[in-house]
Design an enzyme around this catalytic site. Structure first.
Site, short mmCIF file in Angstrom:
data_model
loop_
_atom_site.label_atom_id
_atom_site.label_comp_id
_atom_site.label_asym_id
_atom_site.label_seq_id
_atom_site.Cartn_x
_atom_site.Cartn_y
_atom_site.Cartn_z
N CYS A 67 6.00 29.57 -15.49
CA CYS A 67 5.32 30.30 -16.71
C CYS A 67 4.96 29.48 -17.76
O CYS A 67 4.42 29.64 -18.88
CB CYS A 67 6.95 30.85 -16.98
SG CYS A 67 7.20 32.05 -16.12
N TYR A 110 1.86 11.06 -4.33
CA TYR A 110 2.46 11.47 -4.89
C TYR A 110 2.06 12.34 -5.72
O TYR A 110 2.14 13.21 -6.75
CB TYR A 110 2.30 9.79 -6.73
CG TYR A 110 1.98 8.91 -6.41
CD1 TYR A 110 3.75 8.27 -6.57
CD2 TYR A 110 0.83 7.97 -5.98
CE1 TYR A 110 3.12 7.05 -6.21
CE2 TYR A 110 0.93 6.89 -5.68
CZ TYR A 110 2.11 6.02 -5.72
OH TYR A 110 2.03 4.77 -6.10
N PRO A 150 0.44 -1.77 0.07
CA PRO A 150 0.10 0.22 0.13
C PRO A 150 0.66 1.15 0.27
O PRO A 150 1.49 1.60 0.81
CB PRO A 150 -0.35 -0.75 1.42
CG PRO A 150 0.32 -0.81 1.98
CD PRO A 150 0.27 -1.82 0.98
#
Length: 435
Positions: free
Chosen positions: A380, A409, A302
């Site tokens: 940008c 993540y 997990p």
């Protein structure tokens, strides 16, 4: 509240916190400092006081530089471990370090009994630096550089995965005492957001040759591993994968190989309803196919199950533009930073306003008019757009936007593009007791 006790795997959270934070080895403090987090103070509070805790941190920043920050709720980690132990008592969690390697988070998991899967030498080094023994690590990358295999042999990490002939030869050459798990490809990836099958796992016709090659190389194949994919996978995928793993066990026995004793059912678990249905499917399949294997060790990998809901991200509005009814905001983290999960993990993020500058009496702007809004990240690149057509109240520069469920993540996969240093984002520690 200070005297409240919650038992997790027979451990008292007060003792866990002491061993995790106060008693952390110097390497832990060094790792924390390297990540921009030099304070390891844990703030105990009630579950509904997390926002107040974040506001207190923001208040301290009002006169200084308003950088983004995380809050890690260690109480949530305890709750999740409780849920795991109740739902899958016979499946030992090996946390996937790649998901989020925050040092206090890893130490907390270790103190509660979790082991770890690592994908590289760097991840192994990081886990070992926290005082975790190599016996608690699986090198769960089916394709490893030879230098990493040599390192694993040196430090005593003696269990790894493979799914190719070349990997057998590398392990035979550099780490012949290492035990192997044959990684197989599930035939059903469960419609996962991030399927693993296209890259890893032996096909059915490759299984016998890969077992034979390992046997001829005098390597020990201790078991089978698979991964149905990450994020909202169909829990029924576990049924077919566990059945396929049983066939591999039987094939190995037919070849006269040493009796397999490890089954790694991989990851793909998400907290909440998905975990409940996944656990039911896993237990059903294990009962059907492995009920007569009393010596079998069953493990899982997990990642997001433990990490996702334990972390909350706070960002500052650094710019604003009004175009008719549309409100456009720039915040100081984005898709090249923590929100890379939107691109690479196919995540859907949600935003909560904290009007700490413009409306301190009504921080969440309850009852205020909502405007269709776009939230940009700071770089940008026009791709750096976190949310479009997202309705929030009118906000101003120096107000804050909070993103819950930002542990999986996120920072771990962020970059330093345009000089915005994701790795420098500080993590504050809280322990929220249930209300």
């Amino acid at each position: 509240m200070a005297g409240q006790t919650v038992i997790v795997s027979g451990l008292n959270p007060a003792a866990i916190l002491q061993s995790t934070i106060g008693g952390a080895p110097p390497s832990t403090a060094a790792a924390a400092a390297e990540n921009g987090d030099t304070t390891r103070k844990v703030v105990p509070l009630s579950k509904d006081a997390l926002q107040d805790f974040m506001v207190s941190i923001i208040t301290q920043k009002l006169q200084g530089e308003k950088k983004p920050f995380y809050v890690l709720d260690l109480g949530e980690v305890v709750s999740l471990m409780d849920q795991w132990n109740v739902a899958l008592p016979n499946v030992r969690p090996f946390y996937a370090v790649k998901c989020n390697p925050e040092p206090s988070f890893l130490s907390m998991l270790a103190a509660m009994g979790s082991n770890f899967v690592c994908a590289s030498r760097a991840e192994i080094e990081y886990v070992l630096s926290l005082g975790i023994s190599p016996e608690r690590i699986v090198f769960a990358n089916p394709c490893k550089p030879e230098s990493d295999i040599i390192f694993a042999e040196k430090v005593g990490v003696n269990l790894t995965t493979y799914d190719s002939e070349d990997e057998v030869y590398k392990i035979k050459k550099h780490h012949p005492k290492c035990e192997l798990l044959l990684r197989i490809k599930p035939m059903n990836d469960g419609n996962a957001r991030c399927p693993m099958g296209p890259k890893y796992g032996a096909l059915p016709e490759e299984i016998e040759p890969l077992l034979r090659i390992a046997q001829a190389s005098r390597l020990t194949v201790s078991g089978v591993s698979f991964h149905i994919g990450s994020g909202d996978a169909d829990s029924n995928a576990y049924l077919g994968a566990i059945a396929a793993a049983k066939q591999v066990f039987e094939t190995a026995a037919k070849f006269g190989m040493s009796k397999m004793n490890v089954l790694d059912i991989g990851g793909g678990f998400t907290s909440g309803h998905q975990f409940t249905t996944a656990a039911t499917a896993v237990k059903s399949a294990l009962q059907q196919h492995f009920s007569n294997e009393p010596e079998l060790t069953i493990i899982a990998e997990p990642g997001r199950f433990f990490a996702e809901t334990a972390f909350t991200l706070a960002t500052t509005i650094i710019g604003k533009r009004v175009r008719g009814d549309l409100r456009e905001y720039w915040i100081n983290d984005g898709l090249y930073g923590s929100m890379n999960c939107v691109l690479y993990d196919h995540a859907t993020v949600t935003a909560t306003p904290l009007a700490c500058m413009s409306n301190r009496v009504n921080l969440n702007c309850s009852g205020s008019k909502m405007f269709p809004s776009t939230i940009f990240g700071p770089t940008c690149d026009a791709l750096d757009t976190v949310l479009r057509d997202y309705h929030v109240p009118e906000l101003q520069v120096n107000d804050w936007v909070i993103f819950p469920n930002m542990g999986a993540y996120t920072k771990a996969a962020g970059s330093n593009f345009n000089g915005f240093n994701t790795s420098a984002i500080v993590t504050h520690l809280a322990y929220a007791y249930p209300s």
